[in-house]
Each structure stands twice: as C-alpha cells, then as structure tokens.
Write an enzyme that holds these catalytic residues in place. Structure first.
Site, short mmCIF file in Angstrom:
data_model
loop_
_atom_site.label_atom_id
_atom_site.label_comp_id
_atom_site.label_asym_id
_atom_site.label_seq_id
_atom_site.Cartn_x
_atom_site.Cartn_y
_atom_site.Cartn_z
N CYS A 88 0.85 -1.18 -0.41
CA CYS A 88 -0.21 0.00 0.00
C CYS A 88 1.02 1.34 0.34
O CYS A 88 1.91 1.35 0.91
CB CYS A 88 -0.83 0.08 1.60
SG CYS A 88 -1.62 1.70 1.21
N GLU A 89 0.74 2.13 -0.68
CA GLU A 89 1.33 3.86 -1.06
C GLU A 89 0.63 4.54 -0.30
O GLU A 89 2.36 5.37 0.11
CB GLU A 89 1.24 3.81 -2.49
CG GLU A 89 0.05 4.81 -2.80
CD GLU A 89 -0.48 4.65 -4.13
OE1 GLU A 89 -0.98 5.77 -4.44
OE2 GLU A 89 0.45 4.79 -5.32
N HIS A 90 0.16 4.10 0.90
CA HIS A 90 -0.54 5.25 1.58
C HIS A 90 0.53 5.23 3.31
O HIS A 90 0.71 5.73 3.76
CB HIS A 90 -2.27 5.29 2.28
CG HIS A 90 -3.06 5.17 0.86
ND1 HIS A 90 -3.91 5.01 -0.07
CD2 HIS A 90 -2.64 6.33 0.23
CE1 HIS A 90 -4.19 5.07 -0.72
NE2 HIS A 90 -3.69 6.21 -0.89
N HIS A 91 0.55 3.47 3.25
CA HIS A 91 1.31 2.90 4.54
C HIS A 91 2.61 2.26 4.76
O HIS A 91 3.20 1.94 5.98
CB HIS A 91 0.45 2.15 5.23
CG HIS A 91 -0.78 3.36 5.54
ND1 HIS A 91 -2.33 2.84 5.32
CD2 HIS A 91 -1.33 4.13 6.37
CE1 HIS A 91 -3.32 4.12 5.36
NE2 HIS A 91 -2.65 4.48 6.17
N GLN A 129 -5.28 -1.18 -4.52
CA GLN A 129 -5.62 -1.95 -5.45
C GLN A 129 -5.80 -1.64 -6.73
O GLN A 129 -6.47 -2.36 -7.37
CB GLN A 129 -6.63 -2.81 -4.58
CG GLN A 129 -7.15 -4.06 -4.96
CD GLN A 129 -7.78 -4.62 -4.54
OE1 GLN A 129 -7.23 -5.07 -2.71
NE2 GLN A 129 -8.67 -5.98 -4.72
N HIS A 157 -5.49 -6.40 2.97
CA HIS A 157 -4.90 -4.85 3.58
C HIS A 157 -4.41 -4.73 4.55
O HIS A 157 -5.06 -5.27 5.06
CB HIS A 157 -6.12 -3.97 3.27
CG HIS A 157 -5.69 -3.45 1.96
ND1 HIS A 157 -4.96 -2.80 1.08
CD2 HIS A 157 -6.89 -4.18 0.63
CE1 HIS A 157 -5.86 -3.16 -0.74
NE2 HIS A 157 -6.89 -4.07 -0.87
N CYS A 159 -3.33 -2.96 6.07
CA CYS A 159 -3.51 -1.68 6.68
C CYS A 159 -4.72 -1.74 7.35
O CYS A 159 -4.96 -0.85 8.05
CB CYS A 159 -3.35 -0.31 5.39
SG CYS A 159 -3.80 -0.54 4.58
#
Length: 202
Positions: A88-91, A129, A157, A159
């Site tokens: 995940c590019e956010h976390h 995703q 996920h 996250c």
C-alpha cells in the site's frame, strides 16, 4: 521544529546511504541499531525493499518478449487464482491476494506463464489496488489488442488488519472490464461464473 522531507536539500540526502537512512529510522522509533539483533537489519531492509519493489525495474515489453503468438482462437482465455503481493502506497504495509484475468483474443495470445509475471510488473511497486487492477488490464490490451480483457483482484490489506479499523476478515475486490467484457453482459457473466466455480467470494 523538525524539518520535513520537503525542506531537506536533495544534495544532503544524496550523501547518505540507504542503509544509513534505515538505521536512522530505527533510532527514531526508539530502537538501538547497534544491538546484536539489529546490527545487520539496515542491510536486510535495503535488500528486502529492493526485492519487494522490483517492479520499478521491470517493464511489460521485456516480460512479454517472444511470448506473443499468432493463433486462430477467439474464445475466452482465463488464468485465475494468481497469487500476488504488493505494498500500500499510503502506509507501506503489504496487501496480498489473488488475481483472476481473462481475455478474448483477436488473433494473438500471450504465453500463459507470462500473465502472472505481468501481474508482478505492477504489483511489485507501491500501489493502490484500484490502480493495480486497471494497469494489468490496460497492459494486456496494449500488448495484443484483444476483443476484451477482464481483471478481478481480491485482496487483504494489512493497513486495515494491523492498524486503523483492525478488521481481520475483510477483503477488498476490484475489477476492470474492458472491451467486450464491458459491453457484452453475456461475456462478462460467463467470466464471473467460471471464476466463481472454485468458491471465490465476490
């Protein structure tokens, strides 16, 4: 006031090794990078991240090289239950699951072993995703110009599981329907029916 990455001169970071950056990260979370268990952790982290994000050094042309064949076949081709792992590019936490991919050829097919490799080209990057699903479908479209492509990803996920809402049994399903899979209900339903036969949850 702590300086954000946006205020740090790039030239300063250029002089710092990746391992030193990981060592600094360990310090900032409260660890001692000089203790026995962590002494080689920055080296391992560097190698691990390079492996997990190796998709940035891969491209579709190289993966599909010499694996596109002229074939007089215009029925659906499905490769399902392709395991994939991404981040995940956010976390920067993993998400993982299975990909189900179908296409209807238009005079050209892809070697079957190349389709999972194509998934890895995009999965082994920092991702969301939804984008990953679309990128796979568009790459197949660009490569062989089929009558249509369908992609379904179902994933868990970390996250959501390890932080945030901490829901352990949720899954996320995304789809991309291109060409005849978007315009022809019968074709789309055939794909969904064939993929669901082995108990997929969507």
């Amino acid at each position: 006031m702590a300086r954000t990455s946006a205020t740090i001169e790039p030239s300063l970071l250029d002089t710092v090794s990746t391992q030193d950056l990981y060592r600094e990260l360990l310090l900032r979370i409260g660890e001692d990078p000089t203790r026995d268990g962590l002494l080689r952790t920055p080296e391992r982290m560097e190698k691990s991240m390079a492996f997990l994000t190796r998709g940035y050094s891969m491209n579709v042309t190289d993966v599909l090289h010499e694996a596109l064949f002229d074939v007089d076949y215009d029925e659906m081709v499905i490769v399902k239950d392709i395991e994939f792992f991404s981040q995940c590019e956010h976390h920067l936490l993993p998400f993982f699951g299975k990909a189900h991919i179908a296409y209807v050829p238009n005079g050209k097919v892809i070697g079957l072993s190349k389709i999972p490799r194509l998934v890895d080209v995009f999965a082994r990057r920092l991702q969301v995703q939804e984008r990953l699903t679309r990128q796979i479908g568009e790459a197949i479209t660009d490569a062989i110009r089929p009558q249509g492509v369908a992609v379904i990803l179902e994933a868990q996920h970390l996250c959501m599981m390890m932080r945030g809402v901490e829901k352990q049994h949720s899954s996320t399903v995304t789809s991309a329907m291109l060409g005849v899979f978007k315009t022809q209900l019968q074709t789309r339903n055939e794909f969904l029916s064939l993929v669901r036969r082995q108990g997929n949850s969507f």
